[in-house]
Write a protein that holds these residues in place. Sequence first.
Motif, mmCIF file in Angstrom:
data_model
loop_
_atom_site.group_PDB
_atom_site.id
_atom_site.type_symbol
_atom_site.label_atom_id
_atom_site.label_comp_id
_atom_site.label_asym_id
_atom_site.label_seq_id
_atom_site.Cartn_x
_atom_site.Cartn_y
_atom_site.Cartn_z
ATOM 1 N N PRO A 243 0.839 -1.204 0.000
ATOM 2 C CA PRO A 243 0.000 0.000 0.000
ATOM 3 C C PRO A 243 0.873 1.252 0.000
ATOM 4 C CG PRO A 243 0.184 -0.847 2.221
ATOM 5 C CD PRO A 243 0.946 -1.806 1.341
ATOM 6 N N ASP A 244 0.328 2.369 -0.417
ATOM 7 C CA ASP A 244 1.048 3.644 -0.396
ATOM 8 C C ASP A 244 0.825 4.296 0.969
ATOM 9 O OD1 ASP A 244 2.194 6.080 -0.758
ATOM 10 O OD2 ASP A 244 0.988 6.670 -2.498
ATOM 11 N N VAL A 245 1.714 4.001 1.934
ATOM 12 C CA VAL A 245 1.562 4.517 3.302
ATOM 13 C C VAL A 245 2.830 5.209 3.785
ATOM 14 C CG1 VAL A 245 -0.214 2.864 3.972
ATOM 15 C CG2 VAL A 245 2.209 2.259 4.242
ATOM 16 N N GLY A 246 3.690 5.649 2.851
ATOM 17 C CA GLY A 246 4.919 6.312 3.253
ATOM 18 C C GLY A 246 5.974 5.312 3.695
ATOM 19 N N LEU A 258 15.023 -5.888 10.639
ATOM 20 C CA LEU A 258 14.119 -4.754 10.431
ATOM 21 C C LEU A 258 14.541 -3.982 9.195
ATOM 22 C CD1 LEU A 258 11.860 -2.811 11.401
ATOM 23 C CD2 LEU A 258 13.630 -1.621 12.732
ATOM 24 N N HIS A 259 13.561 -3.706 8.331
ATOM 25 C CA HIS A 259 13.815 -2.922 7.123
ATOM 26 C C HIS A 259 12.789 -1.799 7.061
ATOM 27 C CE1 HIS A 259 16.440 -6.128 5.498
ATOM 28 N NE2 HIS A 259 15.536 -6.957 6.005
ATOM 29 N N GLU A 260 13.211 -0.657 6.524
ATOM 30 C CA GLU A 260 12.290 0.449 6.279
ATOM 31 C C GLU A 260 12.101 0.602 4.780
ATOM 32 O OE1 GLU A 260 13.605 3.973 8.244
ATOM 33 O OE2 GLU A 260 12.893 3.289 10.215
ATOM 34 N N VAL A 261 10.842 0.562 4.352
ATOM 35 C CA VAL A 261 10.510 0.580 2.933
ATOM 36 C C VAL A 261 9.733 1.851 2.625
ATOM 37 C CG1 VAL A 261 9.345 -0.642 1.071
ATOM 38 C CG2 VAL A 261 10.422 -1.938 2.918
#
Length: 324
Positions: A243-246, A258-261
């Motif tokens: 989804p487009d959630v930032g 842990l990854h930030e996408v």
Amino acid sequence: MSATDSGPARADAVLSRLQLLVTRKLDGLLQGDYLGLLPGPGTEAGESREYRPGDDVRRMDWPVTARTTVPHVRRTVADRELETWLAVDLSASLDFGTGRWLKRELVIAAAAAITHLTVRGGNRIGAVIGTGPSRDGGAGPPPVPSGAPPVRSGVLRLPARPGRKEAQGLLRTIAGTPTRPGRTDLGLLVDALNRPPRRRGMAVVISDFLAPPEQWGRPVRKLGVRHEVLAVEVVDPRELELPDVGVLPVVDPETGELHEVQTADPRLRRRYAEAAAAQRAAIAHQLRAAGAAHLRLRTDSDWLLDMVRFVAAQRHARTGGTTR
């Protein structure tokens, strides 16, 4: 919440609810022989289909032939006892879900439905369960509920037994088996159904099939040589598209990383969806090559309705859409 979050009491409550759902919604809709996937031979009268060259003329269904003016033969249903084995993947990746269910809950629900539909008339059902590798990275034995059978090669084996009481005990063991970090060797789990060789019956593999297809494809093909194989694939919608959630923090349940996408990037979302579609196509291709029936259950849909539709489609394909 997963079935094991509050211990045995939670697992029993989940199984009781599933039993009610299955009994009320499936029993009246799925009358017939073993999920509609094991066609016979036998002596009990079954469904009719159009005559094909080579069919035994002694099985002509004359009433249907007269009514439709097209030659039909009567299929027979196996009147022997059926032995069903479940291969249940409880890897850490199953403790995930963004819909109505966790994937683990769908695994337990599928096992409960199949058990309910097959354990009748003296039929026997058993299971092998995988919950991830050992802490040192090998396929060591997983922790098991108290009173469960011993574990070998990282797989918990529950012997096939007849009766609803034994089937409920099997389901309680599946629901109460804890999950550990890491991924089950799905090929090893499926191969546990091939050794030792068993009489012909039904084999059901329940997993998200996220392990590489080359790991489990050959064992599933080998399983299909001797048994009717049903593959139940559990999927979450976030595994198919983002989804487009930032900025979205994502934790790999199998490694803890842990990854930030950055989901606001449309190119990233498109590449993710394309890669996910290719992955699911590879899974479907491997299952087709093995001759396995393929049922996909999603965490954001009505799994009971999906199962009913699947069985109806199987029967329609097997009978040519004609029943008496």
